[in-house]
Design an enzyme around this catalytic site. Sequence first.
Site, mmCIF file in Angstrom:
data_model
loop_
_atom_site.group_PDB
_atom_site.id
_atom_site.type_symbol
_atom_site.label_atom_id
_atom_site.label_comp_id
_atom_site.label_asym_id
_atom_site.label_seq_id
_atom_site.Cartn_x
_atom_site.Cartn_y
_atom_site.Cartn_z
ATOM 1 C CE LYS A 169 -30.418 13.766 32.545
ATOM 2 N NZ LYS A 169 -29.085 13.424 31.690
ATOM 3 C CD GLU A 224 -32.004 6.449 34.832
ATOM 4 O OE1 GLU A 224 -31.690 7.632 35.568
ATOM 5 O OE2 GLU A 224 -30.602 5.906 34.546
ATOM 6 C CG ASN A 241 -27.729 13.636 42.092
ATOM 7 O OD1 ASN A 241 -28.919 13.269 42.926
ATOM 8 N ND2 ASN A 241 -27.426 14.997 42.105
ATOM 9 C CD GLU A 243 -31.010 10.145 33.052
ATOM 10 O OE1 GLU A 243 -30.791 11.355 32.855
ATOM 11 O OE2 GLU A 243 -30.202 9.434 33.367
ATOM 12 C CG ASN A 271 -29.147 6.089 31.094
ATOM 13 O OD1 ASN A 271 -28.971 7.376 30.851
ATOM 14 N ND2 ASN A 271 -29.396 5.631 32.380
ATOM 15 C CD GLU A 294 -36.346 16.956 35.832
ATOM 16 O OE1 GLU A 294 -37.156 17.085 34.944
ATOM 17 O OE2 GLU A 294 -35.908 15.922 36.444
#
Length: 638
Positions: free
Chosen positions: A160, A319, A279, A332, A334, A244
Amino acid sequence: MAAALGRGAAGACRLGLRCEALRSRWCLITSHRLYSAVYDPNEKTFEKLLIANRGEIACRVIKTCKKMGIKTVAIHSDVDANAVHVKMADEAVCVGPAPTSKSYLNMDAIMEVIKKTRAQAVHPGYGFLSENKEFAKRLASEGVTFIGPDTHAIQAMGDKIESKLLAKNAKVNTIPGFDGVVKDADEAVRIAREIGYPVMIKASAGGGGKGMRIAWDDEETREGFRFSSQEAASSFGDDRLLIEKFIDNPRHIEIQILADKHGNALWLNERECSIQRRNQKVVEEAPSTFLDPETRRAMGEQAVALAKAVKYSSAGTVEFLVDSRKNFYFLEMNTRLQVRVDSGIQQGSDISIYYDPMISKLITYGSNRAEALKRMEEALDNYVIRGVAHNISLLREVIIHPRFVQGDISTKFLPEVYPDGFKGHELTDLERRELLATAASLYVAEQLRSQRFLGTPRIPIAQSKRRSWELSVRLGDGIYPVAVSKDCSSFSVEVDGMKLNVTSEWNLASPLLSVTIDGTQRTIQRLSRNASGDTSIQFLGTVYKLQILTKVAAELSKYMPEKAAEDTSSILRSPMPGAVVAVSVKPGDTVSEGQEICVIEAMKMQNSMIAAKTGKVKAVHCKAGDTVGEGDLLVELE
């Protein structure tokens, strides 16, 4: 609409469900004139492929390989020895004990299996080693093909921190935050203060909601750093964290992409994943009700720009977080594509506490959103699951909730709609009468069946002509008099002074019963019953416990002693099956209300168990490394 089934976090073999909703047909046919995924039987393929994964994704790969004539090798932990993917594969080899670090993340053991079985390629599925650049490098050094993007893309997008820096360089919108690795809890607090609360602490190599914590102050930052780093190490073998800015009340929207090795890339529209718990996605929907064509195009173009910047070649998902003004920020990427109907279990399968809870997915679609929603509602009512608890009731409530139907959602939907937790469907007065009438009719139908044998009366000379019954039905805290009269296959039921007509085929051997109540069709399931009149019925997705007695039995029941409830304030029991990560107290210690007693890890998520009151520790019944079941006694207070 699609739902993914898995074991939930609150019980011994719990089943959680994720809905992936409303994929319109037009989303699926975009660009078919330019690209083709049709299998060519004359194309050269691998002779043998190893799947470095488990569950439904492993089953999916094996099914495809069988169609293509490719032999498959499954790996498994000792607790997965009888798993479906193990039975489906041509060969299966155990790579270690249950913990993922010793089995599905054990690169040395997996590489040894590859050599032993002479597999020519490896499909990593998702999670585990699918985004591990070291694994991809080791495969390349042995001449084994890694099914997925190259190591450069894995390193860039699987990390990330690096992916965020690359996104910035590719002029992709990013979330403000710290672009390096956080060293310790003290540095985490310093960085969080600089960014400004609230902040999101997340695993650099993470995904699936694991290793993620929201912190609103210094104390939560320290705690979040501890839990996130431990979860990241357990799930991904990498405990690096980043911090963040947390964007409050956003939508979570993903763009799916495809890219080849010739520099071509395209975006395949979006799916919205805003309905989340801890999440992790609960409901997914495509297309999003929120995006306009301009925003959709801008997000798609940025997703493609990012893919080209890292020379990406495979299917992938980019995303984004989107705020109320349609500003969007890269979250991010995937290195995989997600959307399919598969299951990794069958009747008799062991659902372990050690792995991801998702075990199946349910997809519905329609020519419009309303049709897809209706199909999902009906499909959930017809899901027959026994032996494990599940959250079908939550999914059903979400998709019929007015806010969801109107498209008024965000990542805070669940805590906003259910601030005290989801308790099941709240019955209206009409629905309560329908449930009582249905339960009473079911009781009478069973009484009548018990008087017959192979379709004839047990005692032919003593045929019963009884046509009415007076019952007492307990539902929750209420006790309701119910009068039932029979007319052929129908029952006339009086509840609260109102009469309802209940009809059905009354096939009591079927797990599903279609019942019509005053013209309204309902699909119900009776899950259990006993001789004391206790019965459990799934109605409108929620399981309700009732007690049905004759009027005489109900009058006599008041003389029966009731079992005293356990005093739970002085004991701590495990609310879920899992592994004890840490124990913070010992006998003789004084603890305060709310103080951490121990930490339980379940489904790769760590949960802090706290004291319900202030007191002295009398006994500790667990230690770090122990496996505990739901309800197991952990700690006693004096």
